[in-house]
Each structure stands twice: as C-alpha cells, then as structure tokens.
Design an enzyme around this catalytic site. Structure first.
Site, PDB file in Angstrom:
ATOM      1  NE  ARG A  21      -4.130  -1.968   1.934  1.00  0.00           N
ATOM      2  CZ  ARG A  21      -4.990  -2.422   2.834  1.00  0.00           C
ATOM      3  NH1 ARG A  21      -4.833  -2.136   4.118  1.00  0.00           N
ATOM      4  NH2 ARG A  21      -6.013  -3.166   2.462  1.00  0.00           N
ATOM      5  CE1 TYR A  24      -1.486  -2.323  -9.468  1.00  0.00           C
ATOM      6  CE2 TYR A  24      -1.828  -0.552  -7.916  1.00  0.00           C
ATOM      7  CZ  TYR A  24      -1.143  -1.087  -8.988  1.00  0.00           C
ATOM      8  OH  TYR A  24      -0.125  -0.386  -9.576  1.00  0.00           O
ATOM      9  CD  GLU A  25      -1.465  -4.438  -3.570  1.00  0.00           C
ATOM     10  OE1 GLU A  25      -1.881  -5.200  -2.693  1.00  0.00           O
ATOM     11  OE2 GLU A  25      -0.876  -4.838  -4.579  1.00  0.00           O
ATOM     12  N   GLY A  26      -6.474  -2.817  -2.349  1.00  0.00           N
ATOM     13  CA  GLY A  26      -7.627  -2.250  -1.650  1.00  0.00           C
ATOM     14  C   GLY A  26      -8.090  -0.976  -2.320  1.00  0.00           C
ATOM     15  CD  GLN A  33      -6.355   1.133   1.242  1.00  0.00           C
ATOM     16  OE1 GLN A  33      -5.783   1.431   2.281  1.00  0.00           O
ATOM     17  NE2 GLN A  33      -6.228  -0.056   0.674  1.00  0.00           N
TER      18      GLN A  33
END
Length: 599
Positions: free
Chosen positions: A296, A440-442, A447
C-alpha cells in the site's frame, strides 16, 4: 514524447530541509553509518539509472505489452536487460538484511530510490517493487530455514516475489478463498486452486518467482479465520537453495488491461504445487498484512509518480504551446500568441499537479521515516508510537495520493488538449497507467473504511488525536514565521474542524451503522487534504527559513511558497464540500430500494 528528469533538487529539499533526515538517521539504532550525504548520493545515481535505463522503455512497454508463450510470459523489449543492470548495480539490495546479502541501509533509502524508477516507468518498476512485500513477509513470519532458502535471492533480485490473494469468486472478501492446501508426507503442502489479477505473476526477468499464496488447510474454519499463508516457488528449490524442476504453477492467461501493459497481470493455476506454510495455521491474513501494508505504501508512491510525470510533461508543453493572449495583455508580443502557461486555468491544473507531486513526496518519505523507526528503534515506546502513526497514515497515503495522482494525470491530458489524447505525447498512457492505482491493494472505498472504521473509530481516535496534536504543535511553534502566520492559523483551525467532524461521525454511527460507509470516502479525502496541507506548511516554513538565511535560490524557494499558498487557497477549501456531504448522512444513499435502481 515526454523526457523524464529525476526531481533531485526537490528530493534533497524534502530530506534535508523539510523532514530533517539527518536527525532521523542519527536516532536510528543501527550498526551502519548512514547520513543525508549518503542518501542524496544514492538518489543521484538512482536518478541517472531511472533516466537512462528505465525511462526509455516507457512507451515500448505500453505498445508491445507482455505475451504468453507455452505457459511462460515474455516481457517487452529491453525489460529483462534493464532489470539485469538493476540487480547488478545493487539497487534491489539497498535496504536488505546484511545477514542475507543486503546492504543494510534504512528502508527509507529504498523508498527514495523507488520513486525515480516508478516515475520513469511504473510498469517496469512493479517487477522489483513487488518483491519487497514477499521478502518482508518471509523475514517477519518465516522460519530460519525459509529465510536462509529464500531471502538471499529475493534481496539480490535474482528471484522476484508476488502476492497471490484474489480468486475468480472473491476480491476484497478473502473469506471466500477456495484454494486448498493438502499436507504432504515431507512436511510441505500440495497447493491447488486458481488466482487472478496476479501482478508480475510470471515473466522472464528473474531465475525464479516466489509466490506468497493464501489457501485453506483441511478442516479449517470457514471465513477469514480459516486461511493460511504459503510460500510457493515457480521452480522448486533444493536444500542447498538451488533451483530444480518446475513446480505445479502455470500462467494460464494474461489479463487484457486498460494500462500498465508492460507489467504482466496473470491468471495463475496451482495444480498440486509444492508449498510451505509460513506463520501459524489459519493465521494467514494476519501474516499477509505485512505484505499488504508494504504494498500500500508502494502504491501511494505510484500516485506521486503519476503526478510528477504529468507535471513534468505539462509544464514543458505549457511553456511552448502558443494559444491566445494573456487576459492583461500580451506577455510575448514578438510571438504570434502567448504560451498557455499565462492562462489562469492552465496554472490551476499545473499547480494542482505540483502540489500533489511535491506534497505527496513529503508524505511518502515521512511514512518511510516511520517504517525506519518501527524496524530499527531500540525504544519500545518510539516503535509503538511510530507503528500507530503509520497505521493511521497508510490508508490516507494510499487512497488519497492515488486519487489525487489520477486527477493530476487527467490534467496532463487536459493541458495538452487534443494532443494529450494522442499516444505519442505520453499523457494518455500516464492516465491509463494511473487508473489501477486506486483499485489494487484495496480500493479507495476499502481504504476509507479501514481508516474511519478501524484506524479511528475503533481506537477512539487516539492515533488521529496524536497526529492532530503534532500538526497543531507545529503551527504554534512556527506561528511567528514571516508571511506564514495566516496560513498556519488556517491549518490549526482546520484541525479543530477535523477533530469535531470525527466526533460527529462517531455519534451518528452509534445509531445507524450505514453512516460510516456513507461518510468514509469523503472523510478520507478530507483527511488527505488536511494532511497534504500540513506537509506544504512544513515546506513553506523551510522555504521561508532558507530565504531568511540569504539563499540565492530565489526561484526555487519562492516557488515553494507560492505552491503552498495555492494548496491552502484552492485545494484545502475542498474540505468544506466534503464536510457538507459527510454531515448530510446516509439517507439519500439508502432510501432507494434495490429494485428501484432499475426502475
């Protein structure tokens, strides 16, 4: 075509004058000698490598993309050669553990280097960047045998790493993972299942690829409490650490994507692939978040990279493109028209790009300082405080900087006008490449829920209160700085508003659980604008101090002061509409019935 130039002067300003890296590095409990002089020297060499070796592959990666041949991925022309030079020059091992072949420098050194590579060519940079998450996961949760087998090649860059989480039936809800892990007689596991959207899941840059895979053991509890984490290499590795036969993991297809064509995004099929449990059984998600948090922060830096690339290209074009005359009269009467940089709206877009790129650089490098402290401080209280602050700032940095970076990339197309929509200028590629960063990565929504629901409301706002106290203390300390008293007062008052708004959300959320989801994205963006303004306030104070000390770099420091003023007068006021949206509640979102959407 855009020519990339590493922003070395601004990077030095951030580490030397804004964030005081000399004092930070002195405070670290390490065995090595590291100071700002070394850091800037490394950044200069990294900038050269990014400019000369990585940036020229920017357009090539987009036009050629990756291709799948007999279950193996071939990267675009020049990617493998540049990666070989990258590892030969030691760039992958800068922050690696010396016990496993690393150079042992603080994590922030690697962060500073990564930005130049990311801006030069994000698609290429994903290959080495993703290895850091796999490396950190093994380093923190792996056995000594696993560390000895896998860490050295990952640090050197001879091998790369991935994170294999998502499956066709599940994205963020990892409790739905179906990939199975059956015990083998030798203590390993047979991994079977399919993973999708695996960035750099297969390629021809490195000898081996180490996949970090979520899977379920037999009889594991349902949902997130029954997921374990495994190391699954592309090629099996013997007891001496040498690569042997092909493991049962194959790339079955490449995703056709909107952008980052030079990065292979794979569907990976695991068929009785030999894997090794990392960490405790059924605790895979907890271990996985080591990887996720590293990733992140890397994606936050991607937002900065796209803003910087957009700004460099837009500024060069705006200085040369002639269109109409300035409203107050010709600035260049000898020319057929004035360059578009004279027009207020073009300046609005340029200054937004600059505010995001340079303010975002401060935020990312500040987070890197916190990572250094968490990893190396001998003081448990300092580590705890740094970890709590990092936990708060990570979702803000990831989501806000990627949303703002995408806006900056969009302005790149807008400033170029019709030319921005044409591939040869690089602006439309930058916009396409930037789009994935908010996903991506949330996603931004995930978030935002993490920030408001978990990082703030669950701990009663303790971490947020500490951050607001830090900002307001800075404002009070520097209230007497020439020309900046009003700016700092504005920031101090905005922090009071931030605290009050958070308390209001906490109250209404007790009566209606939908209030958190309704407010979360607006709240994250509100938090982002306040945070960005804080780092511009720090930059403005540093710039004014330099001018007061007699610096001859007048254009540089005056430009900082002007951009800070723009941030406070044109970007920070966006919080007013965000607050109004938050305070309107969830009713307008929830009153429409599910069937009424299609009515």
């Amino acid at each position: 075509m855009l020519v990339y130039s590493p922003p070395l002067r601004d990077a030095r300003f951030v580490v030397e004058e804004v964030l005081d890296y000399d004092a930070h590095l002195d405070a670290l409990d390490t065995d090595f000698e590291a100071d700002v002089d070394l850091m800037t020297a490394i950044m200069e060499e990294a900038g050269k490598f990014a400019e000369q070796e990585v940036a020229p592959l920017y357009r090539i990666g987009d036009t050629e993309g990756c291709r799948l041949e007999n279950g193996n991925v071939k990267t675009p022309t020049g990617f493998a050669e540049a990666y070989a030079k990258f590892t030969e020059n030691g760039w992958s091992s800068i922050s690696g553990d010396p016990d496993f072949g690393g150079q042992g420098l603080p994590a922030s050194f690697g962060t500073a280097v990564s930005e130049f590579m990311a801006t030069a060519n994000w698609a290429w940079t994903m290959y080495p960047v993703l290895s850091h998450g796999a490396l950190e996961t093994i380093n923190r949760h792996g056995s000594m045998e696993q560390k000895q087998k896998f860490l050295g090649p990952l640090i050197s860059g001879d091998w790369t790493g991935t994170m294999c989480l998502t499956e066709p039936q599940c994205g963020t809800d990892l409790g739905l993972v179906r990939t199975r892990a059956e015990p083998n007689a030798d203590g390993s596991y047979a991994i079977t299942g399919s993973k999708i959207f695996i960035s750099c899941g297969d390629h021809d840059l490195a000898e081996n690829i180490v996949h970090i895979v979520l899977a379920r053991l037999p009889g594991a509890p349902k949902g997130t409490k029954g997921i374990s984490l495994f190391i699954v290499p592309k090629f099996n590795v013997d007891d001496e650490g040498s690569v042997t036969d092909r493991n049962g993991v194959v790339c079955s297809s490449l995703e056709e994507k909107h952008g980052i064509h030079g990065s292979s995004t794979c569907v990976l099929n695991f068929d009785q692939a030999r894997g090794f449990l990392i960490g405790p059984e059924n605790r895979g998600l907890a271990c996985m978040f080591t990887f996720m948090n590293v990733a992140r922060l890397g994606v936050a830096q991607q937002g900065v990279a796209h803003a910087e690339r957009a700004y460099q290209g837009s500024l060069a074009y705006a200085r040369e493109r002639l269109q109409m005359r300035a409203a107050e009269g010709a600035h260049h009467p000898e020319r057929a028209a004035d360059p578009i940089i004279v027009h207020p709206d073009v300046r609005r877009m340029l200054l937004t790009q600059r505010a995001v790129a340079e303010g975002g650089r401060c935020l990312v490098l500040h987070c890197a300082k916190l990572v250094d402290t968490v990893e190396t401080s001998a003081d448990p209280e300092m580590r705890r405080a740094a970890d709590a602050m990092l936990s708060l700032l990570t979702p803000i940095a990831k989501a806000f900087l990627t949303e703002a970076g995408y806006e900056a990339a969009s302005y790149g197309v807008q400033i170029f006008g019709g030319h921005g929509y044409i591939s040869e200028w690089g602006m439309e590629q930058n916009l396409r490449d930037a789009r994935i960063s908010t996903l991506y990565e949330g996603t931004t929504g995930i978030q935002a829920l993490d920030l408001l629901g978990r990082k703030i409301l669950l701990d009663g706002g303790a971490a947020l209160g500490s951050f607001i106290d830090e900002i307001q203390s800075f404002c009070r300390t520097h209230a007497g700085t020439k020309n900046l008293g009003g700016l700092l007062q504005t920031l101090h008052m905005k922090c009071d508003d931030w605290r009050k708004l958070t308390q209001e959300i906490a109250v209404v959320a007790q009566a209606d659980p939908n209030e958190v989801g309704a407010a979360s994205v607006d709240y994250l963006m509100y938090s982002g604008y306040v945070t960005l303004s804080f780092f511009w306030a720090k930059s403005a104070v540093a710039a004014q101090q330099a001018l007061d000390a007699g610096s001859t770099e007048l254009s540089f420091y005056k430009g900082k002061l002007a951009t800070a003023r723009f941030c406070f007068e044109k970007l920070l006021p966006r919080t007013l509409s965000l607050a109004a949206s938050i305070q309107s509640g969830s009713d307008s979102l929830m009153e429409i019935g599910e069937d009424e959407f299609a009515a």
